[in-house]
Design a protein around this motif. Structure first.
Motif, mmCIF file in Angstrom:
data_model
loop_
_atom_site.group_PDB
_atom_site.id
_atom_site.type_symbol
_atom_site.label_atom_id
_atom_site.label_comp_id
_atom_site.label_asym_id
_atom_site.label_seq_id
_atom_site.Cartn_x
_atom_site.Cartn_y
_atom_site.Cartn_z
ATOM 1 N N LEU A 1 28.384 -10.488 24.396
ATOM 2 C CA LEU A 1 28.125 -10.870 22.812
ATOM 3 C C LEU A 1 29.099 -10.261 22.068
ATOM 4 O O LEU A 1 29.813 -10.942 21.015
ATOM 5 C CB LEU A 1 26.773 -10.514 22.242
ATOM 6 C CG LEU A 1 25.566 -11.313 23.012
ATOM 7 C CD1 LEU A 1 24.360 -10.735 22.382
ATOM 8 C CD2 LEU A 1 25.605 -12.831 22.925
ATOM 9 N N LEU A 2 29.423 -8.740 22.087
ATOM 10 C CA LEU A 2 30.319 -8.020 21.135
ATOM 11 C C LEU A 2 31.781 -8.694 21.527
ATOM 12 O O LEU A 2 32.513 -8.708 20.388
ATOM 13 C CB LEU A 2 30.188 -6.472 21.423
ATOM 14 C CG LEU A 2 29.126 -5.832 20.878
ATOM 15 C CD1 LEU A 2 29.366 -4.558 21.057
ATOM 16 C CD2 LEU A 2 29.263 -5.966 19.290
ATOM 17 N N ALA A 3 32.002 -8.869 22.564
ATOM 18 C CA ALA A 3 33.464 -9.316 23.039
ATOM 19 C C ALA A 3 34.007 -10.590 22.293
ATOM 20 O O ALA A 3 35.181 -10.716 21.956
ATOM 21 C CB ALA A 3 33.598 -9.477 24.680
ATOM 22 N N ARG A 4 32.939 -11.496 22.142
ATOM 23 C CA ARG A 4 33.332 -12.695 21.682
ATOM 24 C C ARG A 4 33.068 -12.887 20.240
ATOM 25 O O ARG A 4 33.298 -13.925 19.407
ATOM 26 C CB ARG A 4 32.855 -14.042 22.452
ATOM 27 C CG ARG A 4 31.325 -14.018 22.588
ATOM 28 C CD ARG A 4 30.593 -15.182 23.311
ATOM 29 N NE ARG A 4 29.047 -15.177 23.390
ATOM 30 C CZ ARG A 4 28.627 -15.145 24.293
ATOM 31 N NH1 ARG A 4 29.018 -14.820 25.734
ATOM 32 N NH2 ARG A 4 27.364 -15.300 24.388
ATOM 33 N N ALA A 5 32.167 -12.006 19.577
ATOM 34 C CA ALA A 5 31.787 -12.246 18.114
ATOM 35 C C ALA A 5 33.061 -11.613 17.230
ATOM 36 O O ALA A 5 33.616 -10.653 17.536
ATOM 37 C CB ALA A 5 30.596 -11.371 17.816
ATOM 38 N N LEU B 1 33.878 -20.452 17.782
ATOM 39 C CA LEU B 1 33.879 -19.288 17.262
ATOM 40 C C LEU B 1 32.432 -18.925 17.253
ATOM 41 O O LEU B 1 31.596 -19.383 17.227
ATOM 42 C CB LEU B 1 34.419 -19.502 15.770
ATOM 43 C CG LEU B 1 35.837 -20.023 15.466
ATOM 44 C CD1 LEU B 1 36.004 -20.055 14.144
ATOM 45 C CD2 LEU B 1 36.625 -18.860 16.232
ATOM 46 N N TYR B 2 32.490 -17.310 17.127
ATOM 47 C CA TYR B 2 30.804 -16.778 17.357
ATOM 48 C C TYR B 2 30.665 -15.846 16.282
ATOM 49 O O TYR B 2 31.605 -15.095 16.180
ATOM 50 C CB TYR B 2 30.854 -16.296 18.919
ATOM 51 C CG TYR B 2 30.994 -17.124 19.912
ATOM 52 C CD1 TYR B 2 29.844 -18.104 20.303
ATOM 53 C CD2 TYR B 2 32.372 -17.574 20.660
ATOM 54 C CE1 TYR B 2 30.027 -18.880 21.665
ATOM 55 C CE2 TYR B 2 32.555 -18.715 21.550
ATOM 56 C CZ TYR B 2 31.196 -19.075 22.060
ATOM 57 O OH TYR B 2 31.546 -20.200 22.887
ATOM 58 N N GLU B 3 29.727 -15.664 15.911
ATOM 59 C CA GLU B 3 29.061 -14.774 15.155
ATOM 60 C C GLU B 3 27.831 -14.055 15.521
ATOM 61 O O GLU B 3 27.106 -14.652 16.031
ATOM 62 C CB GLU B 3 29.160 -15.229 13.561
ATOM 63 C CG GLU B 3 30.453 -15.703 13.028
ATOM 64 C CD GLU B 3 30.187 -16.515 11.699
ATOM 65 O OE1 GLU B 3 29.282 -15.962 11.167
ATOM 66 O OE2 GLU B 3 30.887 -17.442 11.535
ATOM 67 N N LEU B 4 27.411 -12.849 15.216
ATOM 68 C CA LEU B 4 26.531 -12.366 15.755
ATOM 69 C C LEU B 4 25.679 -11.340 14.568
ATOM 70 O O LEU B 4 26.428 -10.698 13.769
ATOM 71 C CB LEU B 4 26.926 -11.036 16.922
ATOM 72 C CG LEU B 4 25.939 -10.509 17.611
ATOM 73 C CD1 LEU B 4 24.881 -11.401 18.579
ATOM 74 C CD2 LEU B 4 26.243 -9.386 18.530
ATOM 75 N N TYR B 5 24.353 -11.482 14.548
ATOM 76 C CA TYR B 5 23.669 -10.941 13.613
ATOM 77 C C TYR B 5 22.573 -10.207 14.102
ATOM 78 O O TYR B 5 21.567 -10.550 14.673
ATOM 79 C CB TYR B 5 23.302 -12.132 12.218
ATOM 80 C CG TYR B 5 24.468 -12.345 11.818
ATOM 81 C CD1 TYR B 5 25.180 -11.959 10.688
ATOM 82 C CD2 TYR B 5 25.218 -13.765 12.400
ATOM 83 C CE1 TYR B 5 26.086 -12.564 10.119
ATOM 84 C CE2 TYR B 5 26.016 -14.206 11.687
ATOM 85 C CZ TYR B 5 26.780 -13.802 10.564
ATOM 86 O OH TYR B 5 28.029 -14.121 10.164
#
Length: 256
Positions: A17-21, A91-95
């Motif tokens: 998750l971190l790698a693509r966010a 694109l990816y965002e993490l919350y």
């Protein structure tokens, strides 16, 4: 301890998750440490919207990643995927905060165009039918682990808030537990209208006792409360947990 039906360990999922966010740096070290220490995880589609444009189909999806922590509590992370990048690349965002996620969803929605955000209030988010009509559960072999199992049982019962939770007889039996297994039950839910803000999840805690018997506790975690507070309830069978969830939902006028 095994992990959920998702691929890889919780730590591997967190690293992916971190790698693509794009905004991975916003996730605090404490949250990362918790996720990487999780016993198991499960990922599920929370919602998605699409609109057709001359340049092709644009849209965004939100995924909910659930991490079951060693103390029995849950950590939630939300991932927003949208194809607004150059050439339509995803694109990816993490919350870790749902309010921040809501702002991001609105920003992406307005970038895509289509209906005004305010016009979506009261409309259900789209969920695929396959999430709502799962196949009959299959029997899975348990992966029992001997790791302070009696203490885990005490903690599960201690956080239960339902007055009809298992009583002293069950507590005495579980004091002899020497191994246990935890499983997330795949019971997808949705509300019939409005944004998907209902959280309702079932956990199956199985314990092996000193005499060779097995006790299974069903934990219902939900926010079907008047103030939206997340609470836990514990039952001795799956049916009782399901009936409790439906009872709470009806009291609030919510369709699960």
């Amino acid at each position: 301890m095994g992990h959920s039906r998702g691929e890889g360990t919780p730590a591997e999922l967190m690293d992916g998750l971190l790698a693509r966010a794009q905004n991975g740096f916003e996730i605090g070290e404490g949250v990362l440490a918790q996720a990487r220490s999780a016993l198991m995880h499960q990922s599920e589609l929370r919602s998605c919207r699409q609109c057709n444009e001359r340049c092709g189909q644009l849209g965004y999806s939100t995924y909910r990643h659930v991490f079951l922590l060693p103390d029995g509590s849950s950590l939630l992370l939300w991932e927003l995927e949208h194809n607004t990048g150059e050439g339509g690349r995803p694109l990816y965002e993490l919350y870790a905060d749902e309010d921040a996620l809501a702002l991001a969803e609105r920003r992406v929605h307005e970038r895509l165009g289509g209906a005004r955000w305010e016009e979506l209030d009261g409309l259900p988010l789209w969920l695929p039918d396959q999430l709502l009509h799962t196949a009959e559960p299959v029997e899975n072999s348990r992966a029992y682990v001997a790791d302070n199992s009696a203490d885990h049982a005490r903690r599960v019962l201690r956080r239960a808030e339902n007055p009809d939770r298992p009583g002293e007889d069950t507590e005495r039996l579980l004091a002899t537990a020497f191994a246990h297994d935890i499983a997330l039950a795949p019971k997808p839910r949705r509300r019939s209208g409005g944004p998907d803000v209902t959280w309702c999840r079932f956990y199956e805690h199985a314990f092996l006792l000193a005499g060779g018997d097995e006790i299974v506790l069903w934990e219902l975690e939900h926010n079907l409360t008047r103030d939206g507070r997340l609470v836990c309830e514990v039952y001795l069978d799956e049916v009782s947990a399901e009936l409790a969830a439906d009872r709470h939902a009806r009291a609030l006028g919510v369709d699960l």
